[in-house]
Design a protein around this motif. Structure first.
Motif: not given
Length: 491
Positions: A136-142, A144-150, A174-178, A259-261
């Motif tokens: 929930l929080v990582s997708e909400a952050m995305a 909101l336009g905040v850089p985040t893992t997905r 989960r997915v991350a740039k790295s 990262i790491d919610y």
């Protein structure tokens, strides 16, 4: 047949000391809770295939998809200020990397997929509640336009994990740039492994900061760019009222993503001393402390990079100090630009931060709700009759009235068209964030009653944070009063 995932792995080509090869532990009865179909398509993965029993088996860790090379990565870290030389992925396994439709490389990781050589005394599993929280929080952050893992998917495992009580187990894909962290650099620096440190830095430059490769001093340029990116993401946290909760150096992404919610949460009533994490007894990672902690963490990164910055120790320290000294200004510039937009100010003036800070001080003294106050300003910027809804958010409404006089005088000087100003403000002041009672309602229904409808409803609403939703007090009103809210790590 397993899910067709277009892996193209690079981290496993680094020396073997960077990771441990490990297979995910099978789940006895995996069931799909949620699949992020749009994200799957961005990654060139067929969502219909992921939703099949074979795809679910891959998401749960029961089978290894073709092309995956599962590893647990090694890293160290400062945890609440205390250095731990060997941490690593204790309950997460990196399946590999995929290149999306946009050409960007991203990690695909299973969190809660079993023990690794870095698990120490942990079981390597994840409970359903923390998995749903991160989704929930990582997708909400995305949104909101905040850089985040997905979050790509959440899967229940059909087994029980034991925390304070018995809980249903789950895995988060989960997915991350790295997943490279400040702590990854600390791992090799603490061991004095300069060549591995250089190999890691070269990998990060190639993957995340290719423009640094052509600089006269590539590693200095790398440090400078990481600092700038972190200043930006932490400023965005503050602008939406987010509290990470556990800003250890092993939880700071080199790629500049959130990262790491774990024990994360969003602030309701504004108070810079707000802490939700049950393990942050002294408020080290309070809302208002986050910029200073980011600065501290980045100083640890600079220390790790000293052998690469210059051959002479004193010269290396001077370079590191010069670059670290840029963080406060970079953060302030990003933050002031953000608050200026939240207040509807188009022109730059020296007193902009003072105007914003005056409002925040009054909000803190009057326990005004952070999200509702700034969202309410969008309407008030167009019509002062909207002040009525804002005043009631303050224990002493006159405190808002006094500030509003200054604010409107500032707006009048600009002469900007009111409707355009209000529309611009609505694009940066969300109507909805993942409020704690919403997240908890979704978790409680799923964990205690195996009811995922609330989760779906909350997730759907959070995907449109800048839209005015229906007048549902559960989502868009003041949060219910209650005892102090606490969040907990999922380990």
């Amino acid at each position: 047949m397993t899910a067709a995932i277009p892996f193209d792995n690079s981290y496993v080509r680094l020396p073997s000391s960077f990771y441990a090869r490990v297979l995910p532990a099978p789940a006895p009865r995996p069931q799909l809770v949620k699949l992020n179909r749009a994200l799957a398509e961005e990654l060139r993965i067929d969502p219909d295939t992921l939703a099949t029993p074979e795809g679910i088996a891959a998401l749960a860790g029961n089978v290894v998809p073709r092309g995956a090379e599962p590893i647990a990565t090694a890293y160290a870290g400062h945890q609440f200020g205390h250095f731990v030389p060997r941490l690593g992925d204790g309950r997460a396994i990196l399946l590999g990397e995929v290149i999306g439709r946009d050409g960007a490389r991203r990690d695909l990781q299973l969190k809660g997929s079993g023990r690794t050589p870095f698990s120490r005394n942990g079981d390597g599993r994840a409970a359903l509640g923390p998995v749903l929280r991160e989704y929930l929080v990582s997708e909400a952050m995305a949104a909101l336009g905040v850089p985040t893992t997905r979050a790509l998917a959440a899967v229940t495992t059909g087994e029980t994990v034991f925390r304070e009580r018995a809980l249903p187990g789950a895995v988060l894909a989960r997915v991350a740039k790295s997943h490279i962290r400040v702590g990854t650099f600390q791992f090799f620096a603490a061991r004095g492994e300069v060549e591995n440190l250089r190999a890691l830095a070269d990998h990060v430059i190639a993957r995340h900061y290719p423009e640094a490769a052509g600089a006269a001093e590539p590693y200095r340029a790398l440090l400078e760019q990481i600092i700038g990116r972190q200043a930006g993401v932490v400023s965005q946290w503050l602008l939406v009222g987010f509290i990470h909760g556990v800003m250890n150096t092993d939880n700071m992404s080199i790629a500049g993503e959130t990262i790491d919610y774990g024990p994360c949460a969003f602030m309701d009533a504004y108070d810079p001393a707000t802490v939700f994490s049950s393990i942050d007894a002294h408020g080290r990672y309070a809302y208002g402390n986050q910029p200073a902690i980011a600065h501290w963490n980045l100083t640890r990164l600079a220390e790790s990079l000293l052998p690469l910055l210059a051959g002479d120790g004193e010269a290396a320290v001077t370079i590191a100090q010069d670059e670290i000294g840029k963080f406060p200004r970079a953060f302030k510039d990003a933050y002031v630009a953000g608050v200026r937009a939240k207040l509807g100010l188009a022109d730059m003036r020296d007193d902009d931060l003072g105007l914003a800070q005056d409002l925040l001080d009054r909000m803190s003294a009057n326990r005004a709700d952070f999200t509702l106050t700034f969202r309410g300003l969008c309407a008030a910027a167009q019509d002062d009759r909207a002040d009525a809804e804002l005043r009631v958010l303050f224990d002493d409404p006159r405190s808002y009235d006094e500030w509003a006089v200054r604010w409107r005088a500032r707006l009048h000087v600009e002469g900007r068209e009111a409707a355009a100003r209000g529309a611009a403000m609505r694009r940066v002041n969300p109507a909805l964030v993942p409020r704690n009672h919403l997240v908890e309602a979704a978790i409680e229904a799923a964990v205690d009653r195996q009811d995922f409808l609330v989760f779906e409803q909350v997730l759907e609403a959070l995907m449109k944070p800048f839209e005015d939703g229906p007048s549902d007090p559960m989502f868009y009103g003041l949060p219910p009063a209650g005892p102090g809210y606490r969040t907990f790590c999922g380990t």
